[in-house]
Each structure stands twice: as structure tokens, then as C-alpha cells.
Design a protein around this motif. Structure first.
Motif, PDB file in Angstrom:
ATOM      1  N   ILE A  71      28.662 -38.362 -45.604  1.00 16.45           N
ATOM      2  CA  ILE A  71      28.205 -39.273 -46.090  1.00 16.45           C
ATOM      3  C   ILE A  71      27.350 -40.373 -44.939  1.00 16.45           C
ATOM      4  O   ILE A  71      26.216 -40.785 -45.852  1.00 16.45           O
ATOM      5  CB  ILE A  71      27.643 -39.747 -47.496  1.00 16.45           C
ATOM      6  CG1 ILE A  71      29.108 -41.004 -47.419  1.00 16.45           C
ATOM      7  CG2 ILE A  71      29.081 -39.198 -48.678  1.00 16.45           C
ATOM      8  CD1 ILE A  71      29.666 -41.616 -48.459  1.00 16.45           C
ATOM      9  N   THR A  72      27.219 -40.063 -43.972  1.00 16.66           N
ATOM     10  CA  THR A  72      27.440 -40.728 -43.548  1.00 16.66           C
ATOM     11  C   THR A  72      24.963 -40.973 -43.130  1.00 16.66           C
ATOM     12  O   THR A  72      24.716 -41.974 -43.230  1.00 16.66           O
ATOM     13  CB  THR A  72      27.412 -41.341 -41.605  1.00 16.66           C
ATOM     14  OG1 THR A  72      29.045 -41.277 -42.005  1.00 16.66           O
ATOM     15  CG2 THR A  72      26.387 -42.066 -40.371  1.00 16.66           C
ATOM     16  N   ASP A  73      24.666 -39.680 -42.558  1.00 21.48           N
ATOM     17  CA  ASP A  73      23.420 -39.972 -43.017  1.00 21.48           C
ATOM     18  C   ASP A  73      23.196 -39.931 -44.148  1.00 21.48           C
ATOM     19  O   ASP A  73      21.748 -40.622 -43.854  1.00 21.48           O
ATOM     20  CB  ASP A  73      22.955 -38.212 -42.602  1.00 21.48           C
ATOM     21  CG  ASP A  73      23.339 -38.148 -41.061  1.00 21.48           C
ATOM     22  OD1 ASP A  73      23.993 -38.518 -40.400  1.00 21.48           O
ATOM     23  OD2 ASP A  73      23.704 -36.438 -40.124  1.00 21.48           O
ATOM     24  N   GLU A  74      22.930 -39.683 -45.047  1.00 23.93           N
ATOM     25  CA  GLU A  74      22.836 -40.442 -46.709  1.00 23.93           C
ATOM     26  C   GLU A  74      23.099 -41.596 -46.530  1.00 23.93           C
ATOM     27  O   GLU A  74      22.058 -42.335 -47.458  1.00 23.93           O
ATOM     28  CB  GLU A  74      23.472 -39.553 -46.906  1.00 23.93           C
ATOM     29  CG  GLU A  74      23.342 -38.176 -48.098  1.00 23.93           C
ATOM     30  CD  GLU A  74      24.762 -37.463 -48.096  1.00 23.93           C
ATOM     31  OE1 GLU A  74      25.133 -38.035 -49.079  1.00 23.93           O
ATOM     32  OE2 GLU A  74      24.931 -36.431 -48.104  1.00 23.93           O
ATOM     33  N   ILE A  75      23.589 -42.745 -46.298  1.00 23.69           N
ATOM     34  CA  ILE A  75      23.512 -44.240 -46.719  1.00 23.69           C
ATOM     35  C   ILE A  75      23.019 -45.112 -44.936  1.00 23.69           C
ATOM     36  O   ILE A  75      23.374 -46.369 -45.547  1.00 23.69           O
ATOM     37  CB  ILE A  75      25.357 -44.487 -47.241  1.00 23.69           C
ATOM     38  CG1 ILE A  75      26.020 -43.911 -46.122  1.00 23.69           C
ATOM     39  CG2 ILE A  75      25.717 -43.271 -48.340  1.00 23.69           C
ATOM     40  CD1 ILE A  75      27.444 -44.689 -46.576  1.00 23.69           C
ATOM     41  N   LYS A  76      23.181 -43.942 -44.488  1.00 27.39           N
ATOM     42  CA  LYS A  76      22.966 -45.473 -43.286  1.00 27.39           C
ATOM     43  C   LYS A  76      22.142 -45.790 -42.878  1.00 27.39           C
ATOM     44  O   LYS A  76      21.784 -47.281 -42.585  1.00 27.39           O
ATOM     45  CB  LYS A  76      22.844 -44.836 -41.584  1.00 27.39           C
ATOM     46  CG  LYS A  76      21.870 -43.195 -41.826  1.00 27.39           C
ATOM     47  CD  LYS A  76      21.573 -43.004 -40.291  1.00 27.39           C
ATOM     48  CE  LYS A  76      21.173 -41.520 -40.478  1.00 27.39           C
ATOM     49  NZ  LYS A  76      20.636 -41.189 -38.871  1.00 27.39           N
ATOM     50  N   LYS A  77      21.033 -45.883 -44.167  1.00 27.17           N
ATOM     51  CA  LYS A  77      19.897 -46.839 -44.135  1.00 27.17           C
ATOM     52  C   LYS A  77      20.055 -47.255 -45.275  1.00 27.17           C
ATOM     53  O   LYS A  77      18.854 -48.054 -45.555  1.00 27.17           O
ATOM     54  CB  LYS A  77      18.508 -45.855 -44.311  1.00 27.17           C
ATOM     55  CG  LYS A  77      18.586 -45.298 -42.689  1.00 27.17           C
ATOM     56  CD  LYS A  77      17.077 -44.478 -42.916  1.00 27.17           C
ATOM     57  CE  LYS A  77      16.540 -43.277 -41.763  1.00 27.17           C
ATOM     58  NZ  LYS A  77      15.018 -43.398 -41.826  1.00 27.17           N
ATOM     59  N   PHE A  78      21.007 -47.136 -46.173  1.00 24.98           N
ATOM     60  CA  PHE A  78      21.136 -48.622 -47.426  1.00 24.98           C
ATOM     61  C   PHE A  78      21.142 -49.557 -47.337  1.00 24.98           C
ATOM     62  O   PHE A  78      21.551 -49.933 -45.480  1.00 24.98           O
ATOM     63  CB  PHE A  78      22.339 -48.051 -48.098  1.00 24.98           C
ATOM     64  CG  PHE A  78      22.288 -46.706 -48.779  1.00 24.98           C
ATOM     65  CD1 PHE A  78      20.718 -45.794 -48.896  1.00 24.98           C
ATOM     66  CD2 PHE A  78      23.013 -46.686 -49.179  1.00 24.98           C
ATOM     67  CE1 PHE A  78      21.009 -44.719 -49.326  1.00 24.98           C
ATOM     68  CE2 PHE A  78      22.944 -44.802 -50.189  1.00 24.98           C
ATOM     69  CZ  PHE A  78      22.194 -44.179 -50.381  1.00 24.98           C
ATOM     70  N   GLY A  79      21.309 -50.732 -47.825  1.00 31.20           N
ATOM     71  CA  GLY A  79      21.478 -51.973 -47.845  1.00 31.20           C
ATOM     72  C   GLY A  79      22.892 -52.297 -47.811  1.00 31.20           C
ATOM     73  O   GLY A  79      23.890 -51.479 -46.890  1.00 31.20           O
ATOM     74  N   ILE A  80      23.243 -53.848 -47.541  1.00 36.48           N
ATOM     75  CA  ILE A  80      24.637 -54.136 -47.968  1.00 36.48           C
ATOM     76  C   ILE A  80      25.525 -52.843 -48.836  1.00 36.48           C
ATOM     77  O   ILE A  80      27.019 -53.433 -48.290  1.00 36.48           O
ATOM     78  CB  ILE A  80      24.944 -55.744 -48.136  1.00 36.48           C
ATOM     79  CG1 ILE A  80      26.034 -55.994 -47.426  1.00 36.48           C
ATOM     80  CG2 ILE A  80      24.340 -55.639 -49.270  1.00 36.48           C
ATOM     81  CD1 ILE A  80      26.036 -57.366 -47.681  1.00 36.48           C
ATOM     82  N   VAL A  81      25.197 -52.340 -49.070  1.00 30.94           N
ATOM     83  CA  VAL A  81      25.483 -51.435 -50.553  1.00 30.94           C
ATOM     84  C   VAL A  81      26.497 -50.826 -50.068  1.00 30.94           C
ATOM     85  O   VAL A  81      27.420 -50.447 -50.678  1.00 30.94           O
ATOM     86  CB  VAL A  81      24.597 -51.190 -52.160  1.00 30.94           C
ATOM     87  CG1 VAL A  81      24.252 -52.635 -52.755  1.00 30.94           C
ATOM     88  CG2 VAL A  81      23.670 -50.663 -51.973  1.00 30.94           C
ATOM     89  N   LYS A  82      25.820 -49.939 -49.000  1.00 35.09           N
ATOM     90  CA  LYS A  82      26.585 -48.898 -48.553  1.00 35.09           C
ATOM     91  C   LYS A  82      28.067 -49.251 -48.044  1.00 35.09           C
ATOM     92  O   LYS A  82      29.176 -48.729 -47.785  1.00 35.09           O
ATOM     93  CB  LYS A  82      25.795 -48.720 -47.175  1.00 35.09           C
ATOM     94  CG  LYS A  82      25.796 -49.728 -45.787  1.00 35.09           C
ATOM     95  CD  LYS A  82      25.023 -49.272 -44.814  1.00 35.09           C
ATOM     96  CE  LYS A  82      24.949 -50.277 -43.448  1.00 35.09           C
ATOM     97  NZ  LYS A  82      23.892 -50.353 -43.459  1.00 35.09           N
ATOM     98  N   TYR A  83      28.510 -50.362 -47.723  1.00 38.71           N
ATOM     99  CA  TYR A  83      29.939 -50.731 -47.182  1.00 38.71           C
ATOM    100  C   TYR A  83      30.727 -51.113 -48.808  1.00 38.71           C
ATOM    101  O   TYR A  83      32.097 -50.683 -48.426  1.00 38.71           O
ATOM    102  CB  TYR A  83      30.322 -52.589 -46.424  1.00 38.71           C
ATOM    103  CG  TYR A  83      29.349 -52.031 -45.383  1.00 38.71           C
ATOM    104  CD1 TYR A  83      29.838 -51.755 -44.513  1.00 38.71           C
ATOM    105  CD2 TYR A  83      27.891 -53.051 -45.265  1.00 38.71           C
ATOM    106  CE1 TYR A  83      28.987 -52.110 -43.282  1.00 38.71           C
ATOM    107  CE2 TYR A  83      27.144 -53.461 -44.495  1.00 38.71           C
ATOM    108  CZ  TYR A  83      27.254 -53.180 -43.290  1.00 38.71           C
ATOM    109  OH  TYR A  83      26.828 -52.602 -41.852  1.00 38.71           O
ATOM    110  N   TYR A  84      30.102 -51.518 -49.904  1.00 39.57           N
ATOM    111  CA  TYR A  84      31.123 -50.919 -50.712  1.00 39.57           C
ATOM    112  C   TYR A  84      30.868 -49.514 -51.067  1.00 39.57           C
ATOM    113  O   TYR A  84      31.971 -49.334 -51.742  1.00 39.57           O
ATOM    114  CB  TYR A  84      29.995 -51.804 -51.817  1.00 39.57           C
ATOM    115  CG  TYR A  84      30.702 -52.043 -53.889  1.00 39.57           C
ATOM    116  CD1 TYR A  84      31.493 -52.008 -54.077  1.00 39.57           C
ATOM    117  CD2 TYR A  84      30.344 -51.079 -54.697  1.00 39.57           C
ATOM    118  CE1 TYR A  84      33.203 -51.846 -54.954  1.00 39.57           C
ATOM    119  CE2 TYR A  84      31.030 -50.637 -55.589  1.00 39.57           C
ATOM    120  CZ  TYR A  84      32.199 -50.665 -55.719  1.00 39.57           C
ATOM    121  OH  TYR A  84      32.491 -50.904 -57.243  1.00 39.57           O
ATOM    122  N   ILE A  85      30.128 -48.756 -51.073  1.00 36.74           N
ATOM    123  CA  ILE A  85      30.230 -47.223 -51.204  1.00 36.74           C
ATOM    124  C   ILE A  85      31.090 -46.793 -50.545  1.00 36.74           C
ATOM    125  O   ILE A  85      31.716 -45.901 -51.023  1.00 36.74           O
ATOM    126  CB  ILE A  85      28.631 -46.759 -50.959  1.00 36.74           C
ATOM    127  CG1 ILE A  85      27.394 -47.049 -52.024  1.00 36.74           C
ATOM    128  CG2 ILE A  85      28.908 -45.307 -51.399  1.00 36.74           C
ATOM    129  CD1 ILE A  85      26.091 -46.511 -51.917  1.00 36.74           C
TER     130      ILE A  85
END
Length: 214
Positions: A71-85
């Protein structure tokens, strides 16, 4: 919401360890590994040392590395929430996220919200279920016989759901065949580890064939 009964199963099993109830809640809040927590209960019950617990947990949860990569390509542009995901990326959460991504056409902002809320509510359901299970096991004396099957049942349902929403079904059939063959030829105590290792090799060396979805 399938995490409610699954969390309850963990809580019931944990209540038999004769540890203070809040440790079970903390494990669900801070560790949150689903299958890894069932393993932890088993290891604690046999007085396993910290090093052995660490090694066994790493081996069991090593598959989460590949979930993160998927899911790296899908979440790499997310904000800080990507670390919680990434923290909350359990087997079941990963299956739901991928199924949603395959069936929903969301823009970047809505996709970020979708991924965050699915992860967050799964976490909440698990913690709530764990608390209920601990109460049932310690307060009412509910017997844990057979409750661990809830994990197998949920895995089965999510696997079928993901299969239905997947264009390329080759990884499923590879895993199915590998599981059957592994049950026959691999020693039972090393079945999971060897199956994961062989599966990784197949995915690495057969990537072009697997990616060809037709």
C-alpha cells in the motif's frame, strides 16, 4: 465489526493468564497485531522468555512488511495519518483496505479518510472486544474452549471477500496450493515459517507471470 467477537476471543483467552485486566487492554492498544496477540497469550502461558517471544512474534508478523509495501504507493502522499495506518495494518484491515480500493474510485483526500477511519474503527472494535472478553472470562468465568476459531473464521470470510474483488486471482490459488502441499510435507511446528518463505520465493521469481492477470 467482526473485530468485536475476535477481540472478545482474545480477551477471554487473556483472562486465563491470571494477569491484571489492564495489561490485556494495553496489549490491544499498543501492540494490536490480531493473530500475534493470540500467539502472545500462548507464549506467556508457557512462561516463554522475552527473547523467544520477540523472535516468534517477528516471524509470525513478518508478513506485515509486505502488507506495508503493497500500500506504499497509495498512502505515500497522505499526511501524518499514514504512520498510524501502517501501525494498524493487521491482516483484516489490509484485506478491507485492498477490497475497498479495488471497488471504490476515490480521490486522494477521500482515500486518506477512508484508510484512516477503517484502521481507526478496527482498532477501536478490537480494544472494545478485548475489554468485553476479559470481563466475560474473569468476571463470569466464561470458558475459552474453541473461541480461538473466531480468528480462522474471520480470515476465511475476508479471504473470500478479497478474492471476489480481485482481478488477479493467481496469488490466491498459489497460496491455496502451497498451504495444502505444506500441510503434507512441512513439519507442523515449522509450517507457517516455511510456507511464508516458499511463498516469498514464488512471488519474487514468478512476479511477471503472477502480474499477468489473464
Amino acid at each position: 465489526m467482526g473485530y468485536l467477537p475476535l477481540g472478545m476471543a482474545f480477551g477471554i483467552l487473556f483472562s486465563k493468564l491470571q494477569l491484571d485486566w489492564f495489561y490485556g487492554i494495553l496489549i490491544s492498544v499498543l501492540i494490536f497485531t490480531g493473530a500475534g496477540q493470540f500467539l502472545l497469550v500462548s507464549l506467556i502461558s508457557t512462561y516463554t522468555g522475552f527473547l523467544e517471544i520477540a523472535i516468534a512474534s517477528f516471524i509470525l508478523n513478518i508478513r506485515h512488511i509486505f502488507y506495508s509495501l503493497a500500500i506504499t504507493d497509495e498512502i505515500k502522499k497522505f499526511g501524518i495519518v499514514k504512520y498510524y495506518i501502517l501501525f494498524g495494518l493487521t491482516d483484516e484491515t489490509f484485506a478491507v483496505l485492498k477490497a475497498n480500493h479495488a471497488s471504490l474510485n476515490l480521490n486522494q483526500k477521500d482515500l486518506e479518510k477512508n484508510y484512516f477511519y477503517i484502521t481507526f474503527f478496527n482498532h477501536c472494535y478490537w480494544v472494545l472486544g478485548s475489554g468485553i472478553g476479559i470481563f466475560l472470562g474473569s468476571g463470569i468465568g466464561f470458558q475459552p474452549d474453541g473461541v480461538e476459531f473466531a480468528l480462522t473464521a474471520l480470515f476465511s470470510v475476508l479471504t473470500l471477500s478479497l478474492l471476489q474483488n480481485s482481478i488477479n486471482k493467481k496469488p490466491f490459488y498459489i497460496g491455496l496450493v502451497l498451504g495444502v502441499i505444506g500441510l503434507i510435507i512441512f513439519p507442523s511446528k515449522y509450517f507457517l515459517l516455511l510456507s511464508i518463505f516458499v511463498g516469498i520465493l514464488i512471488l519474487l521469481f514468478g512476479k511477471k507471470w503472477i502480474d499477468y492477470a489473464k
